[in-house]
Design a protein around this motif. Structure first.
Motif, mmCIF file in Angstrom:
data_model
loop_
_atom_site.group_PDB
_atom_site.id
_atom_site.type_symbol
_atom_site.label_atom_id
_atom_site.label_comp_id
_atom_site.label_asym_id
_atom_site.label_seq_id
_atom_site.Cartn_x
_atom_site.Cartn_y
_atom_site.Cartn_z
ATOM 1 N N CYS A 135 0.668 -1.577 0.017
ATOM 2 C CA CYS A 135 0.178 -0.142 0.305
ATOM 3 C C CYS A 135 0.679 0.969 0.509
ATOM 4 C CB CYS A 135 -1.385 -0.235 1.161
ATOM 5 S SG CYS A 135 -2.405 -1.228 0.946
ATOM 6 N N ILE A 136 2.431 1.179 0.820
ATOM 7 C CA ILE A 136 3.199 2.025 0.029
ATOM 8 C C ILE A 136 3.445 2.965 -1.254
ATOM 9 C CG2 ILE A 136 5.120 3.626 1.679
ATOM 10 C CD1 ILE A 136 3.323 3.035 3.605
ATOM 11 N N PRO A 137 4.067 1.584 -2.165
ATOM 12 C CA PRO A 137 4.067 2.486 -3.064
ATOM 13 C C PRO A 137 3.237 2.881 -3.620
ATOM 14 C CG PRO A 137 4.556 0.472 -2.881
ATOM 15 C CD PRO A 137 4.657 1.035 -1.168
ATOM 16 N N ILE A 138 1.673 1.925 -3.835
ATOM 17 C CA ILE A 138 0.156 2.078 -4.106
ATOM 18 C C ILE A 138 0.045 3.613 -3.868
ATOM 19 C CG2 ILE A 138 -1.757 1.797 -4.640
ATOM 20 C CD1 ILE A 138 -0.693 -1.308 -4.236
ATOM 21 N N GLY A 139 0.304 4.146 -2.347
ATOM 22 C CA GLY A 139 -0.335 4.944 -2.359
ATOM 23 C C GLY A 139 0.576 6.516 -2.886
ATOM 24 N N LEU A 140 1.698 5.900 -2.360
ATOM 25 C CA LEU A 140 3.037 7.412 -3.320
ATOM 26 C C LEU A 140 2.924 7.329 -4.852
ATOM 27 C CD1 LEU A 140 6.039 9.075 -2.634
ATOM 28 C CD2 LEU A 140 6.832 6.862 -3.223
ATOM 29 N N LEU A 141 2.627 6.335 -5.711
ATOM 30 C CA LEU A 141 2.243 6.551 -6.709
ATOM 31 C C LEU A 141 0.857 7.628 -6.979
ATOM 32 C CD1 LEU A 141 2.951 3.008 -8.336
ATOM 33 C CD2 LEU A 141 3.996 5.442 -9.029
ATOM 34 N N LEU A 194 -5.677 -1.751 -7.253
ATOM 35 C CA LEU A 194 -4.616 -2.233 -7.288
ATOM 36 C C LEU A 194 -4.165 -2.052 -5.378
ATOM 37 C CD1 LEU A 194 -1.407 -1.457 -9.494
ATOM 38 C CD2 LEU A 194 -2.010 -3.842 -8.779
ATOM 39 N N GLY A 195 -4.264 -0.953 -4.821
ATOM 40 C CA GLY A 195 -4.816 -0.504 -3.852
ATOM 41 C C GLY A 195 -5.994 -1.861 -2.916
ATOM 42 N N ALA A 196 -7.071 -1.331 -3.515
ATOM 43 C CA ALA A 196 -8.412 -2.639 -2.926
ATOM 44 C C ALA A 196 -7.959 -4.183 -3.200
ATOM 45 C CB ALA A 196 -9.489 -2.117 -4.323
#
Length: 283
Positions: free
Chosen positions: A102-108, A169-171
């Motif tokens: 979730c960290i790289p997804i949130g960053l993107l 992807l986050g979900a």
């Protein structure tokens, strides 16, 4: 005195940070859907300016989306830090990797949001990302074609990834966690009111083009990377170093001296990145 200290520790480490993170995410998604109805990726800067200046309450919805997204990402980072600090009841194996993804997804998601603004900061962010992506041997062009390709497609692909791809992807990453832990607005009314109040009184930033300037700062979380690119080639600075830090989080040992060593090295990297960000901010 000791009792007060214990209460503070309990709040900092064992507070409902996951719930607060979810509340900010919910507000970000809802406000983002409102903005998506008015946004046109074919002319992104004009579209953002129209939402800000002409659409009724457009400035409020932009600010609400911006500040709730910022709060979501910061609380997500703090949620990860407190989870690591507790050392107990931490998921392991694939479940841990799935959650920390979730960290790289949130960053993107944050990054693509900056690009979609189409202002000076967004342009700088897009140029940095495309430059780094194209530096990847063999896979650079296909990845850039999938995620960005700003020079030929504008922000259409970025918009699609921001609205659909990254959200899906986050979900997938957090769904098992969301089934186990829920959150509701009535449990976090102070945070909800704080986000809405900030959106009312503080406009979301939007910077016009800065013709003639040789240095335009990207998003705040990219400042350290932007500074590193002054001294290190794009591939190690933008791919190898961040990937190594992310891999260390994914494979974080559950205990023993190797966990302490890994956490110490990660802390040094984050400290160095903070120093670089401060230097870049001061330029």
């Amino acid at each position: 005195m000791a009792a007060n200290k214990e209460k503070i520790i309990q709040f900092v480490i064992h507070g409902r940070w996951g719930g607060r993170t979810l509340i900010c995410l919910y507000i970000s998604i809802l406000s983002g859907l409102v903005l998506a109805l008015q946004y046109n990726p074919a002319d992104h800067f004009y579209s953002t300016a129209t939402i800000e200046l002409i659409v009724p309450y457009g400035s409020f919805w932009r600010s609400l989306h911006y500040y709730s997204s910022q709060a979501f990402f910061l609380l997500l980072l703090w949620h990860l830090i407190t989870a690591i600090a507790r050392e107990k009841d931490i998921p392991t194996g694939n479940q841990w990797i799935r959650l920390t993804a979730c960290i790289p997804i949130g960053l993107l998601l944050m990054f693509t949001g900056y690009v979609l603004r189409g202002d000076a900061t967004g342009e700088a962010a897009g140029a940095i990302a495309e430059h780094i992506t194209l530096s990847i041997p063999l896979l650079g062009k296909p990845i850039n074609s999938l995620l960005f390709e700003l020079s030929t497609s504008g922000v259409r692909k970025v918009y699609a990834n921001h609205l659909i791809g990254l959200m899906v992807l986050g979900a997938i990453a957090v769904w098992p966690h969301l089934r186990k832990y829920t959150s509701s607005f009535h449990r976090h009314m102070p945070l909800t009111l704080a986000v809405f109040t900030t959106a009312v009184f503080c406009s979301a930033p939007m910077e016009p083009e800065r013709i003639g300037l040789t240095h335009i700062a990207g998003p705040w979380f990219f400042l350290g990377l932007q500074e590193m690119l002054r001294y290190i080639p794009p591939f190690p600075a933008g791919v190898l170093i961040p990937s190594s830090l992310l891999l260390a989080v994914f494979l974080l040992p559950t205990g023993g001296k190797w966990r302490k060593i890994t956490l110490f090295c990660m802390s040094l990297c984050l400290f160095a990145y903070t120093i670089l960000s401060i230097i870049s901010y001061g330029r």
